[in-house]
Design an enzyme around this catalytic site. Structure first.
Site, PDB file in Angstrom:
ATOM      1  N   LEU A  20       0.985  -1.173   0.152  1.00  0.00           N
ATOM      2  CA  LEU A  20      -0.165   0.079   0.355  1.00  0.00           C
ATOM      3  C   LEU A  20       1.287   1.540  -0.296  1.00  0.00           C
ATOM      4  O   LEU A  20       0.543   2.749  -0.311  1.00  0.00           O
ATOM      5  CB  LEU A  20      -0.695  -0.283   0.939  1.00  0.00           C
ATOM      6  N   SER A  21       2.477   1.333  -0.215  1.00  0.00           N
ATOM      7  CA  SER A  21       3.223   1.564   0.388  1.00  0.00           C
ATOM      8  C   SER A  21       3.292   3.352  -0.855  1.00  0.00           C
ATOM      9  O   SER A  21       2.664   4.519  -0.455  1.00  0.00           O
ATOM     10  CB  SER A  21       4.943   1.812   0.730  1.00  0.00           C
ATOM     11  N   LYS A  70      14.882  -7.395   4.537  1.00  0.00           N
ATOM     12  CA  LYS A  70      14.637  -6.019   5.367  1.00  0.00           C
ATOM     13  C   LYS A  70      16.018  -6.682   5.753  1.00  0.00           C
ATOM     14  O   LYS A  70      16.963  -5.788   6.742  1.00  0.00           O
ATOM     15  CB  LYS A  70      14.138  -5.972   6.325  1.00  0.00           C
ATOM     16  N   ASP A 106      10.047   0.548  12.151  1.00  0.00           N
ATOM     17  CA  ASP A 106       8.211   0.346  12.527  1.00  0.00           C
ATOM     18  C   ASP A 106       8.117   0.071  13.685  1.00  0.00           C
ATOM     19  O   ASP A 106       7.209   0.352  13.726  1.00  0.00           O
ATOM     20  CB  ASP A 106       8.938  -1.834  11.747  1.00  0.00           C
ATOM     21  N   ALA A 132       7.295 -14.311  17.237  1.00  0.00           N
ATOM     22  CA  ALA A 132       8.373 -13.997  17.200  1.00  0.00           C
ATOM     23  C   ALA A 132       9.319 -13.441  15.749  1.00  0.00           C
ATOM     24  O   ALA A 132      10.679 -13.935  15.858  1.00  0.00           O
ATOM     25  CB  ALA A 132       9.196 -14.276  18.047  1.00  0.00           C
ATOM     26  N   GLY A 133       8.802 -12.966  14.794  1.00  0.00           N
ATOM     27  CA  GLY A 133       9.077 -12.943  13.706  1.00  0.00           C
ATOM     28  C   GLY A 133       9.418 -11.464  13.209  1.00  0.00           C
ATOM     29  O   GLY A 133      10.312 -10.407  14.140  1.00  0.00           O
ATOM     30  N   ALA A 135       8.207  -8.467  11.855  1.00  0.00           N
ATOM     31  CA  ALA A 135       7.436  -7.374  12.828  1.00  0.00           C
ATOM     32  C   ALA A 135       7.273  -7.412  13.921  1.00  0.00           C
ATOM     33  O   ALA A 135       7.545  -6.275  15.088  1.00  0.00           O
ATOM     34  CB  ALA A 135       6.052  -7.338  12.680  1.00  0.00           C
ATOM     35  N   TYR A 231      -3.691  -5.581   9.628  1.00  0.00           N
ATOM     36  CA  TYR A 231      -4.548  -3.889   9.419  1.00  0.00           C
ATOM     37  C   TYR A 231      -5.289  -5.095   8.235  1.00  0.00           C
ATOM     38  O   TYR A 231      -6.744  -3.758   7.150  1.00  0.00           O
ATOM     39  CB  TYR A 231      -4.736  -2.839   8.778  1.00  0.00           C
ATOM     40  N   GLY A 252      -4.255  -2.183  13.733  1.00  0.00           N
ATOM     41  CA  GLY A 252      -3.037  -1.967  12.986  1.00  0.00           C
ATOM     42  C   GLY A 252      -2.771  -1.589  11.898  1.00  0.00           C
ATOM     43  O   GLY A 252      -1.562  -1.015  11.642  1.00  0.00           O
TER      44      GLY A 252
HETATM   45  P1  ATR Z   1       6.517 -10.530  10.258  1.00  0.00           P
HETATM   46  O1  ATR Z   1       7.793 -10.031   9.438  1.00  0.00           O
HETATM   47  O2  ATR Z   1       5.486 -10.411   9.010  1.00  0.00           O
HETATM   48  O3  ATR Z   1       6.441 -11.060  11.112  1.00  0.00           O
HETATM   49  P2  ATR Z   1       7.218 -13.751   9.996  1.00  0.00           P
HETATM   50  O4  ATR Z   1       8.832 -13.182  10.082  1.00  0.00           O
HETATM   51  O5  ATR Z   1       7.401 -14.424   9.600  1.00  0.00           O
HETATM   52  O6  ATR Z   1       6.281 -12.424   9.314  1.00  0.00           O
HETATM   53  O7  ATR Z   1       6.065 -13.965  11.608  1.00  0.00           O
HETATM   54  C1  ATR Z   1       5.105 -13.936  11.451  1.00  0.00           C
HETATM   55  C2  ATR Z   1       4.595 -15.294  12.894  1.00  0.00           C
HETATM   56  O8  ATR Z   1       3.537 -15.624  12.789  1.00  0.00           O
HETATM   57  C3  ATR Z   1       5.086 -15.862  13.299  1.00  0.00           C
HETATM   58  O9  ATR Z   1       5.467 -15.494  15.228  1.00  0.00           O
HETATM   59  C4  ATR Z   1       4.785 -17.055  13.010  1.00  0.00           C
HETATM   60  O10 ATR Z   1       4.866 -18.080  13.925  1.00  0.00           O
HETATM   61  P3  ATR Z   1       6.460 -19.230  13.892  1.00  0.00           P
HETATM   62  O11 ATR Z   1       7.254 -18.526  14.453  1.00  0.00           O
HETATM   63  O12 ATR Z   1       6.077 -20.182  14.957  1.00  0.00           O
HETATM   64  O13 ATR Z   1       6.511 -19.256  12.752  1.00  0.00           O
HETATM   65  C5  ATR Z   1       3.540 -16.419  13.571  1.00  0.00           C
HETATM   66  N1  ATR Z   1       2.673 -17.373  13.055  1.00  0.00           N
HETATM   67  C6  ATR Z   1       2.087 -17.514  11.547  1.00  0.00           C
HETATM   68  N2  ATR Z   1       1.523 -18.544  11.063  1.00  0.00           N
HETATM   69  C7  ATR Z   1       1.077 -18.750  11.967  1.00  0.00           C
HETATM   70  C8  ATR Z   1       0.272 -20.281  13.158  1.00  0.00           C
HETATM   71  N3  ATR Z   1      -1.012 -20.360  11.515  1.00  0.00           N
HETATM   72  N4  ATR Z   1      -0.030 -20.252  14.024  1.00  0.00           N
HETATM   73  C9  ATR Z   1       0.398 -19.069  14.899  1.00  0.00           C
HETATM   74  N5  ATR Z   1       1.646 -18.398  14.859  1.00  0.00           N
HETATM   75  C10 ATR Z   1       1.736 -18.659  13.345  1.00  0.00           C
END
Ligand code: ATR
Length: 288
Positions: A20-21, A70, A106, A132-133, A135, A231, A252
């Site tokens: 959307l940026s 990133k 972010d 813990a990804g 974001a 969002y 969001g």
């Molecule tokens: P982003 O950059 O949007 O943070 P990401 O780095 O891929 O994307 O992180 C996605 C997050 O959503 C992670 O915390 C992921 O959990 P895992 O570390 O266990 O993969 C979480 N996530 C994605 N799909 C999920 C699901 N079906 N159930 C639980 N957690 C999920």
């Protein structure tokens, strides 16, 4: 009107169609009458280096960096801001006379939107973060910088929560705790939480819905705030459930707008016009 002096800003990602940026940034540039244009570029990992070099070659004002670049973009930059350094990822490049500086807006964008929209001061608060990804990293940095008293990271893959906690150990005296996203283990943290944030992609678009039953939202303190960085949809299942419990919610879209507004200011020297940027995002999402 684009002319020979028009400055270019880009966004590099793979995929890129979803962003959307361009809508948000071009609306802001037009509003301020700046002779700049913001374009999206599909940049695959094998040409990321060349794309970054083009920022210098074309004397672009800078660029946004999105999935999956990133972290990998860092080796092609000249300098990192403090935020980018501690987060370990860059979402904004600023071209300072040929020197490329990597920033990460972010976390600051999340915090600014949270504070403005809910009035919450994170200092002294207990925070539970789901996810813990990528974001999550920006959010952890912002939450710790803002002086939270405690932080619990809950993630499906427990080791990733532990890794995130370890990476930020040096940043503050706060002990970062880790938990699985399950009802019983999370309960003690939920009962004490002032702020619960979802940074997972659960609940986004047509993907896996968020099973809010695992969260015991009814056990959150009455004045707690529930925040969701998803969002699309604007009003997620998590936020709807929280509202049903009488809790205050934080949507969001604000994080997206404010991270962009901080980038806009870095490139142009002008504060990003939040209302104009929000309207453009809603139009792009087809919500008027
Ligand atoms: P982003 O950059 O949007 O943070 P990401 O780095 O891929 O994307 O992180 C996605 C997050 O959503 C992670 O915390 C992921 O959990 P895992 O570390 O266990 O993969 C979480 N996530 C994605 N799909 C999920 C699901 N079906 N159930 C639980 N957690 C999920």
């Amino acid at each position: 009107m684009i002319n020979s002096k028009t400055k270019l800003i880009g966004i590099f990602g793979d995929p890129i169609e979803q962003t959307l940026s361009p809508a948000i940034q071009n609306a802001a540039l037009t509003e301020l009458g700046l002779d700049m244009v913001y374009m999206a570029f599909h940049v695959s990992p094998d040409v990321l280096k060349e794309a970054v070099e083009a920022v210098r070659a074309f004397d672009m004002a800078g660029a946004n960096i999105t999935i999956p670049h990133k972290e990998s973009v860092i080796e092609f930059l000249d300098e990192l801001s403090e935020d980018a350094q501690s987060i370990g990822a860059v979402n904004t490049i600023v071209n300072k006379g040929g020197r490329l500086i990597g920033h990460n807006t972010d976390g600051a964008g999340f915090l600014k939107s949270l504070t403005l929209e809910t009035g919450l001061q994170v200092k002294g608060k207990n925070v539970v973060l789901l996810g813990a990804g990528g974001a999550a990293r920006g959010i952890v940095s912002a939450i710790l910088n803002a002086g939270a008293t405690s932080l619990t990271i809950a993630n499906r893959t427990f080791e990733k929560a532990q890794k995130l906690a370890a990476d930020f150990k040096q940043m503050s005296d706060v002990e970062i705790k880790c938990a699985p996203i399950e009802k019983e283990p999370l309960l003690p943290y939920i009962q004490e939480a002032d702020l619960l944030i979802n940074s997972t992609s659960l609940g986004m678009g047509a993907r896996v819905p968020f099973n809010t039953l695992v969260l015991s939202l009814d056990k959150l303190p009455k004045e707690a705030i529930v925040s969701d960085i998803v969002y699309k949809p604007l009003d997620t299942a998590l936020l709807k459930s929280a509202r049903r419990e009488g809790l205050k919610v934080h949507k969001g879209l604000g994080m997206l707008i404010h991270q962009g507004a901080i980038g806009f200011e870095l490139w142009t020297g002008h504060p990003g016009p939040i209302n104009v940027m929000t309207k453009a995002a809603l139009e792009a999402l087809d919500i008027k």
